[in-house]
Scaffold this active site. Sequence first.
Site, PDB file in Angstrom:
ATOM      1  N   THR A  57     -18.129 -55.952 -99.836  1.00 47.39           N
ATOM      2  CA  THR A  57     -19.287 -55.472-100.569  1.00 47.39           C
ATOM      3  C   THR A  57     -18.874 -54.534-101.689  1.00 47.39           C
ATOM      4  OG1 THR A  57     -20.598 -55.592 -98.538  1.00 47.39           O
ATOM      5  CG2 THR A  57     -21.478 -54.244-100.338  1.00 47.39           C
ATOM      6  N   GLU A  58     -19.279 -54.863-102.924  1.00 47.25           N
ATOM      7  CA  GLU A  58     -19.034 -54.004-104.092  1.00 47.25           C
ATOM      8  C   GLU A  58     -17.557 -53.642-104.270  1.00 47.25           C
ATOM      9  OE1 GLU A  58     -21.642 -53.435-106.116  1.00 47.25           O
ATOM     10  OE2 GLU A  58     -22.850 -54.606-104.726  1.00 47.25           O
ATOM     11  N   LEU A  59     -16.682 -54.526-103.817  1.00 42.23           N
ATOM     12  CA  LEU A  59     -15.220 -54.337-103.906  1.00 42.23           C
ATOM     13  C   LEU A  59     -14.739 -53.088-103.172  1.00 42.23           C
ATOM     14  CD1 LEU A  59     -14.226 -55.458-107.543  1.00 42.23           C
ATOM     15  CD2 LEU A  59     -14.065 -56.736-105.408  1.00 42.23           C
TER      16      LEU A  59
END
Length: 432
Positions: free
Chosen positions: A150-152
């Site tokens: 998630t979101e890097l």
Amino acid sequence: MPNAQPTQELVLYFQVHQPRRLRPFRFFDIGSQGEYFNDDLNRSIVQRVARQSYLPTNALLLKLIQKHPGIKITFSISGMALDQFKEYAPEVLDSFRALAATGSVEFLAETDQHSLACMMPGDEFEVQVLDHVAKIHEYFGIRPTVFRNTELIYSDDIGRRVEALGFTGIFTDGVEKILHGRNPHYLYQHPDQTGLKILLRNYRLSDDIAFRFFQNNQPLSVEKYMSWLNGIPAHEQLVVLGMDYETFGEHQRHESILKFLEKFLQTVIKQHHFTLSTPSEVIARTPAIGSLSVPSYISWADEERDLSAWLGNDMQRDAFETMLRMEQDVKSTDNPEILERWRWLQASDHFYYMSTKKSNDGEVHAYFSPFASPYEAFMNYMNILNDFSYQLSKYERTPVTEQQEGALRSEADRREIHMPTWAMTLQNTYEH
């Protein structure tokens, strides 16, 4: 005959996500057994973005891949988005299936709910990842081998957990604070789990398209962008470009954005400087240059590129910890619908809307939020959690073992996150 100049690998990946947005839920709705999720709004947004972004861009990519099989594209599609496509826009699923059938598209694994489960104790993270893997296989007949959190969000610890699940690679952001002078244009490996390769996004070149495409009343030209790409020294192995898929037609609504994408891909495939590749192809044929240690959490969000986009203020941390404390009660009900809704409430977007950042970061948070302010987002979420807790109290529960309870308690102690009380904030707000 002189040796041909080696080509560099170019990975182009897109994040596809749509949260299940919450409906307005007032303090006085607590105990009413009202619905938490705004199905009408979610349907409207998914169908609008499908028309403006997903369908035309997928059609363009399919046309280009059929004409130029050397074009390779990578997608990370949250399970929450896939389920809403099935529910509200099945033609979008069909268009992604058509892309999958070309053999030129790779799908990444992530958490099914696009959540912050990597910050939770126990095995909730692993369960959500495996649920997503099963969903990708269900929809596309593919088992992902590369992971994008998630979101890097990434750290060494997350890398260990991902490698233990059998993945060979993971994406994160090529931020300076983890590189310490090294170059993001190489493949790295985890410092302990050498079988896990790390692909680093070039955030500047990615954001030139995602956030800076239209400036001074002029769209970015392919010629200018290619001059930046071609300026990267030829000995550097790998360039990773990653952005939200909604960039094309939704976030950037100017008609030139799709023309840019089409001309960009045609230009790359016709020249010999870069080879468009999928991440698994890169991992198979490109050696890692060395190990990369990331002891603290990083992400691709905001200027800090850490966890502050979701857990940066007391409201966000309080909301997250309140949701987290429900885990034992939720799972002891042995009720799949209750568990599903609790996981929907974990979507990172809910905490993102509560950010109180200012300037450019604050503007981006406000753009995505369906709430008038972060305080409204917080109060709405906490009202829902309060109601959810009340509904949980009505269910019979399967006892949690002492070992499970002790593990959860020790993990919470280890985190040492101070949480303020939110009840007085709600009371004062509604009194005024």
